[in-house]
Design a protein around this motif. Structure first.
Motif, PDB file in Angstrom:
ATOM      1  N   ASN A  16      65.515   3.015  77.921  1.00  0.00           N
ATOM      2  CA  ASN A  16      66.619   3.942  77.659  1.00  0.00           C
ATOM      3  C   ASN A  16      66.616   5.083  78.666  1.00  0.00           C
ATOM      4  O   ASN A  16      65.572   5.556  79.088  1.00  0.00           O
ATOM      5  N   ASN A  17      67.811   5.506  79.019  1.00  0.00           N
ATOM      6  CA  ASN A  17      67.913   6.646  79.917  1.00  0.00           C
ATOM      7  C   ASN A  17      67.482   7.916  79.189  1.00  0.00           C
ATOM      8  O   ASN A  17      67.686   8.028  77.991  1.00  0.00           O
ATOM      9  N   PRO A  18      66.926   8.855  79.919  1.00  0.00           N
ATOM     10  CA  PRO A  18      66.493  10.089  79.264  1.00  0.00           C
ATOM     11  C   PRO A  18      67.671  10.872  78.696  1.00  0.00           C
ATOM     12  O   PRO A  18      67.549  11.530  77.678  1.00  0.00           O
ATOM     13  N   ILE A  19      68.811  10.855  79.366  1.00  0.00           N
ATOM     14  CA  ILE A  19      69.973  11.508  78.775  1.00  0.00           C
ATOM     15  C   ILE A  19      70.989  10.448  78.406  1.00  0.00           C
ATOM     16  O   ILE A  19      70.955   9.327  78.895  1.00  0.00           O
ATOM     17  N   ASN A  20      71.876  10.833  77.496  1.00  0.00           N
ATOM     18  CA  ASN A  20      72.897   9.898  77.025  1.00  0.00           C
ATOM     19  C   ASN A  20      73.721   9.382  78.210  1.00  0.00           C
ATOM     20  O   ASN A  20      74.156  10.141  79.066  1.00  0.00           O
ATOM     21  N   ARG A  21      73.914   8.069  78.224  1.00  0.00           N
ATOM     22  CA  ARG A  21      74.676   7.448  79.320  1.00  0.00           C
ATOM     23  C   ARG A  21      76.076   8.049  79.461  1.00  0.00           C
ATOM     24  O   ARG A  21      76.634   8.111  80.554  1.00  0.00           O
ATOM     25  N   LEU A  22      76.613   8.466  78.326  1.00  0.00           N
ATOM     26  CA  LEU A  22      77.975   8.997  78.339  1.00  0.00           C
ATOM     27  C   LEU A  22      78.048  10.305  79.121  1.00  0.00           C
ATOM     28  O   LEU A  22      78.941  10.506  79.951  1.00  0.00           O
ATOM     29  N   GLU A  23      77.096  11.177  78.880  1.00  0.00           N
ATOM     30  CA  GLU A  23      77.059  12.450  79.613  1.00  0.00           C
ATOM     31  C   GLU A  23      76.852  12.193  81.097  1.00  0.00           C
ATOM     32  O   GLU A  23      77.499  12.807  81.946  1.00  0.00           O
ATOM     33  N   ALA A  24      75.933  11.263  81.386  1.00  0.00           N
ATOM     34  CA  ALA A  24      75.644  10.949  82.787  1.00  0.00           C
ATOM     35  C   ALA A  24      76.886  10.411  83.489  1.00  0.00           C
ATOM     36  O   ALA A  24      77.221  10.815  84.611  1.00  0.00           O
ATOM     37  N   ARG A  25      77.610   9.532  82.802  1.00  0.00           N
ATOM     38  CA  ARG A  25      78.783   8.920  83.415  1.00  0.00           C
ATOM     39  C   ARG A  25      79.894   9.944  83.641  1.00  0.00           C
ATOM     40  O   ARG A  25      80.495   9.995  84.710  1.00  0.00           O
ATOM     41  N   PHE A  26      80.151  10.776  82.664  1.00  0.00           N
ATOM     42  CA  PHE A  26      81.199  11.782  82.853  1.00  0.00           C
ATOM     43  C   PHE A  26      80.830  12.783  83.957  1.00  0.00           C
ATOM     44  O   PHE A  26      81.688  13.222  84.720  1.00  0.00           O
ATOM     45  N   ALA A  27      79.539  13.112  84.040  1.00  0.00           N
ATOM     46  CA  ALA A  27      79.096  14.026  85.100  1.00  0.00           C
ATOM     47  C   ALA A  27      79.316  13.389  86.471  1.00  0.00           C
ATOM     48  O   ALA A  27      79.817  14.035  87.406  1.00  0.00           O
ATOM     49  N   ALA A  28      78.972  12.106  86.589  1.00  0.00           N
ATOM     50  CA  ALA A  28      79.136  11.402  87.868  1.00  0.00           C
ATOM     51  C   ALA A  28      80.610  11.293  88.242  1.00  0.00           C
ATOM     52  O   ALA A  28      80.985  11.478  89.408  1.00  0.00           O
ATOM     53  N   LEU A  29      81.481  11.005  87.247  1.00  0.00           N
ATOM     54  CA  LEU A  29      82.911  10.895  87.509  1.00  0.00           C
ATOM     55  C   LEU A  29      83.474  12.233  87.972  1.00  0.00           C
ATOM     56  O   LEU A  29      84.283  12.306  88.900  1.00  0.00           O
ATOM     57  N   LYS A  30      83.026  13.286  87.316  1.00  0.00           N
ATOM     58  CA  LYS A  30      83.514  14.615  87.665  1.00  0.00           C
ATOM     59  C   LYS A  30      83.127  14.958  89.110  1.00  0.00           C
ATOM     60  O   LYS A  30      83.952  15.451  89.890  1.00  0.00           O
ATOM     61  N   ALA A  31      81.873  14.644  89.451  1.00  0.00           N
ATOM     62  CA  ALA A  31      81.395  14.911  90.806  1.00  0.00           C
ATOM     63  C   ALA A  31      82.204  14.130  91.842  1.00  0.00           C
ATOM     64  O   ALA A  31      82.452  14.614  92.949  1.00  0.00           O
ATOM     65  N   ALA A  32      82.632  12.923  91.450  1.00  0.00           N
ATOM     66  CA  ALA A  32      83.408  12.081  92.369  1.00  0.00           C
ATOM     67  C   ALA A  32      84.906  12.354  92.294  1.00  0.00           C
ATOM     68  O   ALA A  32      85.687  11.733  93.015  1.00  0.00           O
ATOM     69  N   GLY A  33      85.315  13.237  91.376  1.00  0.00           N
ATOM     70  CA  GLY A  33      86.732  13.542  91.208  1.00  0.00           C
ATOM     71  C   GLY A  33      87.533  12.367  90.680  1.00  0.00           C
ATOM     72  O   GLY A  33      88.700  12.199  91.007  1.00  0.00           O
ATOM     73  N   ARG A  34      86.897  11.581  89.847  1.00  0.00           N
ATOM     74  CA  ARG A  34      87.557  10.387  89.316  1.00  0.00           C
ATOM     75  C   ARG A  34      87.822  10.521  87.824  1.00  0.00           C
ATOM     76  O   ARG A  34      87.128  11.222  87.103  1.00  0.00           O
ATOM     77  N   LYS A  35      88.871   9.811  87.374  1.00  0.00           N
ATOM     78  CA  LYS A  35      89.166   9.749  85.952  1.00  0.00           C
ATOM     79  C   LYS A  35      88.399   8.591  85.329  1.00  0.00           C
ATOM     80  O   LYS A  35      88.127   7.593  86.008  1.00  0.00           O
ATOM     81  N   ALA A  36      88.096   8.716  84.037  1.00  0.00           N
ATOM     82  CA  ALA A  36      87.411   7.629  83.335  1.00  0.00           C
ATOM     83  C   ALA A  36      88.426   6.631  82.800  1.00  0.00           C
ATOM     84  O   ALA A  36      89.386   7.011  82.130  1.00  0.00           O
ATOM     85  N   PHE A  37      88.207   5.369  83.115  1.00  0.00           N
ATOM     86  CA  PHE A  37      89.030   4.322  82.518  1.00  0.00           C
ATOM     87  C   PHE A  37      88.210   3.661  81.410  1.00  0.00           C
ATOM     88  O   PHE A  37      87.093   3.189  81.641  1.00  0.00           O
ATOM     89  N   ILE A  38      88.769   3.669  80.210  1.00  0.00           N
ATOM     90  CA  ILE A  38      88.024   3.217  79.030  1.00  0.00           C
ATOM     91  C   ILE A  38      88.794   2.092  78.325  1.00  0.00           C
ATOM     92  O   ILE A  38      89.668   2.343  77.502  1.00  0.00           O
ATOM     93  N   PRO A  39      88.519   0.843  78.681  1.00  0.00           N
ATOM     94  CA  PRO A  39      89.164  -0.252  77.956  1.00  0.00           C
ATOM     95  C   PRO A  39      88.522  -0.458  76.583  1.00  0.00           C
ATOM     96  O   PRO A  39      87.335  -0.179  76.397  1.00  0.00           O
ATOM     97  N   PHE A  40      89.346  -0.936  75.676  1.00  0.00           N
ATOM     98  CA  PHE A  40      88.898  -1.235  74.307  1.00  0.00           C
ATOM     99  C   PHE A  40      88.989  -2.729  74.088  1.00  0.00           C
ATOM    100  O   PHE A  40      89.967  -3.376  74.491  1.00  0.00           O
ATOM    101  N   ALA A  41      87.978  -3.293  73.452  1.00  0.00           N
ATOM    102  CA  ALA A  41      88.044  -4.708  73.081  1.00  0.00           C
ATOM    103  C   ALA A  41      87.453  -4.892  71.692  1.00  0.00           C
ATOM    104  O   ALA A  41      86.413  -4.311  71.365  1.00  0.00           O
ATOM    105  N   THR A  42      88.138  -5.687  70.885  1.00  0.00           N
ATOM    106  CA  THR A  42      87.662  -5.971  69.531  1.00  0.00           C
ATOM    107  C   THR A  42      86.525  -6.982  69.596  1.00  0.00           C
ATOM    108  O   THR A  42      86.680  -8.063  70.166  1.00  0.00           O
ATOM    109  N   ALA A  43      85.395  -6.631  69.017  1.00  0.00           N
ATOM    110  CA  ALA A  43      84.220  -7.498  69.054  1.00  0.00           C
ATOM    111  C   ALA A  43      84.521  -8.830  68.384  1.00  0.00           C
ATOM    112  O   ALA A  43      85.083  -8.884  67.294  1.00  0.00           O
ATOM    113  N   GLY A  44      84.168  -9.909  69.078  1.00  0.00           N
ATOM    114  CA  GLY A  44      84.349 -11.238  68.500  1.00  0.00           C
ATOM    115  C   GLY A  44      85.727 -11.822  68.710  1.00  0.00           C
ATOM    116  O   GLY A  44      86.043 -12.891  68.187  1.00  0.00           O
ATOM    117  N   TYR A  45      86.565 -11.116  69.477  1.00  0.00           N
ATOM    118  CA  TYR A  45      87.920 -11.591  69.762  1.00  0.00           C
ATOM    119  C   TYR A  45      87.999 -12.010  71.219  1.00  0.00           C
ATOM    120  O   TYR A  45      87.540 -11.255  72.080  1.00  0.00           O
TER     121      TYR A  45
END
Lengths: 407, 276
Positions: B2-31
């Protein structure tokens, strides 16, 4: 009315400020609905302290609904069972033919007070839908009633009544196509029309404050029973019997007597084809704690927490959950929850027709069937009050079908 | 692992540094079924997913529209359960330990599984956050507080009905990101209106530094682009579910090209969300 204000160790001072009856109740709704639910709560609390609101409600209950409903001694039923002295609380004589009008009148006056201009409701048997369509017509508010497709088939007279009263009946085709799905659809509509719409819930369920609010509007049943039996017999009842789907008529009868230790209270769930078949609607007897429709309560569900379909001959009891106050009264043992099958209810339905000249709804026929079981075992001076919560005209097609008769 | 910090915080920090927006697709499990879903899941990062939202099917999905309801029913037919959903996450983590996973589901299946057991198992499987639409802040003690103690985030929802009085309650104790519901209604019901969102997002920004992702009613790359400009991330669900459904015939047979087509559809929307 006699003042019976609750004491500190009372069973009548629930829910708490967050709508909890012990561990049950609460407000498990989408954030979109939270401001509305809080607004309803605030308006409801304010209305309770407003004598003008109470005066208006009392006026309509008396002159429009026809309250008080009679408490009728049922001599032939009493004689037939040969035990307890049976009284029927005649809620089926209310305008629209069931107890549902009691909470509809309260809720529509609240909706008006809040300035809402559109009414929605869910319905199973159609009695709550008819009562909602009725008060919406009375106060000239457009009304949409959500009803499962299956229930529309088996409650045709009530569907037509609602349409005559000017309501739109919207068929719900998802899930089990019955009451639970109608409630999902009504909640979805409410989420989509938050600004102008008031949701008149038809049972002591849903998010806080609905379970408490609907109970409070229904508790006039028990208050009248106390007074009427005092007049007839000079004392309190020894036992109360009512059917439970969501549980509004039962809470209405029971609430007044929860702190009276000498009053035995029986609530009757629908056992459908029988508890062992899995085809039933007995959430308390055959379900477990869960969260649906804004509340924690008991629900029929599989081992993975998916809600299961309920089965009952009575559309009004065909719901896989029950109001949170019932869950609490079940766990603390104050009320005994029992169940009655479709067949037993059918027998009691016919018996009531022939013995008392009253065609009961299939819902309270479950209560009557339980009376048939216990009344013979009780002494003749035992006073038993049964909530005859609705009339059975709406059920004649279902009953004829079950009896193999074409009408 | 496991990462020492939450992956979500790390990802948003990296996106912010890169000036990028987060794309978050949704998928129903088992579909559409238990075999194809993990293939879709594994393909999402390459299709542009910065964060993945996995829907946990429920029998009574009150906040969801027809597309996700249909996906739920199909997933149940395929035999989806809570343990199998956690298995999918575990499987995904074998090859991807960076992309944050958010589980979106109604409370009852979690409550039925047992809250503490679920949180422990989800943490071990590699989940980072949850969206539970029927748990408002008023019911925080149920789930958010025990989740927080395990460094698992419960995403708050901000909606058009969240007024000035309500907003502080919603923002208090919020972590990870905020899910801004763009319409009052069910998922997939209507198209999001970017201009109406501006006011809501402006109000949130005054009171919170958390990233804001917008969901409900984002269907095309163009909408994703417009909405993305308003916020820090875009959530797309019903449109993807509809794309999957288009590969299933009336007898329930699944077409051979589903995975490739759906992933290329997702890639297109992600380009929009990323401003391309």
């Amino acid at each position: 009315m006699k003042n019976t204000s609750p004491t500190s160790d009372s069973l009548r001072n629930v829910p708490d400020d967050n709508g909890h009856f012990g561990p049950y109740g609460g407000r498990f709704v989408a954030e979109t609905l939270m401001p509305l639910v809080l607004e309803v709560e605030k308006a409801y609390n304010a209305s309770k302290d407003d004598p003008e609101f109470q005066k208006e409600l009392d006026y309509y209950l008396k002159y429009y609904v026809g309250r008080p409903s009679p408490l009728y001694y049922a001599p032939r039923m009493t004689e037939k069972f040969g035990g307890a002295k049976i009284y029927l609380k005649r809620e089926e004589l209310n305008h629209t033919g069931a107890h549902k009008i009691n909470h509809c009148m309260g809720q529509i006056l609240l909706a008006k007070r809040m300035g809402k201009t559109r009414i929605i409701a869910e319905t199973g048997a159609g009695q709550h839908g008819v009562a909602t369509a009725t008060v919406a017509a009375l106060f000239n508010l457009p009304c949409t009633v959500f009803m499962g497709e299956l229930d529309i088939e088996r409650q045709r007279p009530n569907v037509f009544r609602m349409r005559l009263l000017g309501a739109e009946v919207r068929a719900v085709k998802t899930g089990s196509r019955s009451l639970k799905d109608a409630m999902n659809a009504a909640l979805q509509d409410w989420v989509s029309n938050v600004d102008n719409t008031f949701y008149i819930i038809g049972t002591v369920g849903g998010p806080h404050p609905y379970p408490a609010m609907v109970r409070d509007y229904q508790s006039i049943i028990g208050r009248e029973v106390r007074e009427q039996l005092m007049e007839a017999e000079g004392r309190m009842p020894d036992s109360l019997v009512a059917c439970v789907g969501g549980g509004s008529n039962a809470m209405g009868l029971f609430h007044e007597f929860l702190d009276e230790p000498t009053v035995n209270i029986h609530a009757v769930e629908a056992a459908g084809h029988g508890l062992l078949t899995g085809m039933h609607a007995a959430a308390l007897t055959g379900g477990r704690a869960g969260i649906l429709h804004g509340m924690r309560s008991y629900f029929l569900q599989n081992e993975d927490g998916q809600i299961q379909e309920a089965h009952s001959i009575s559309a009004g009891l065909d719901y896989p959950g029950v109001g949170p106050e019932h869950a609490w009264l079940h766990d603390n043992g104050r009320v005994s929850y029992v169940s009655i099958t479709d067949n037993e209810a059918m027998e009691a339905f016919q018996l009531c027709c022939k013995l008392e000249g009253i065609i009961p709804a299939l819902e309270p026929s479950h209560a009557l069937a339980y009376v048939a079981k216990i009344a013979p075992t009780l002494p003749k001076d035992h006073l038993m009050v049964v909530n005859l919560s609705g009339r059975g005209d709406k059920d004649i097609f279902t009953v004829a079908d079950r009896l193999g008769v074409t009408i | 692992m496991n990462n020492p910090i939450n992956r979500l915080e790390a990802r948003f920090a990296a996106l912010k540094a890169a000036g990028r927006k987060a794309f978050i697709p949704f998928a129903t499990a088992g579909y559409p079924n238990l075999d194809i879903f993990p293939q879709l899941l594994a393909g999402l990062p390459k299709a542009g997913a910065d964060i993945i939202e996995i829907g946990m099917p429920f029998s009574d999905p009150m906040a969801d529209g027809p597309a996700i309801q249909t996906a739920n029913i199909q997933a149940f037919k395929a035999g989806i359960t809570v343990p199998k959903i956690l298995d999918f996450v575990r499987g995904f983590r074998k090859t991807d330990n960076e992309t944050p996973i958010v589980l979106m589901g109604y409370y009852n299946p979690i409550y039925s599984y047992g809250v503490m057991r679920f949180l422990d198992d989800a943490k071990k499987a590699g989940v980072d956050a949850f969206i539970i639409p029927d748990l408002p802040p008023e019911e925080d003690a149920e789930f958010r507080i025990p989740a927080d103690s395990r460094d698992l985030f419960v995403t708050r929802l901000v909606t058009p009905t969240t007024d000035e009085n309500r907003l502080p309650t919603v923002l208090k104790d919020a972590k990870g990101f905020l899910y801004c519901v763009s319409i009052t209604g069910i998922t997939g019901a209507a198209e999001a209106n970017a201009s109406k969102l501006t006011d809501l997002i402006g109000r949130i920004r005054q009171q919170s530094d958390l990233p804001i992702a917008i969901g409900f009613g984002v269907n095309t790359p163009e909408q994703a682009r417009t909405i993305g400009q308003e916020a820090d991330g875009v959530i797309v669900g019903s449109a993807i579910m509809n794309r999957i459904a288009s590969h299933i015939d009336t007898n329930g047979n699944i077409g051979a090209g589903l995975v490739d087509d759906v992933l290329s559809f997702v890639t297109n929307i992600s380009r929009g969300a990323h401003g391309g």
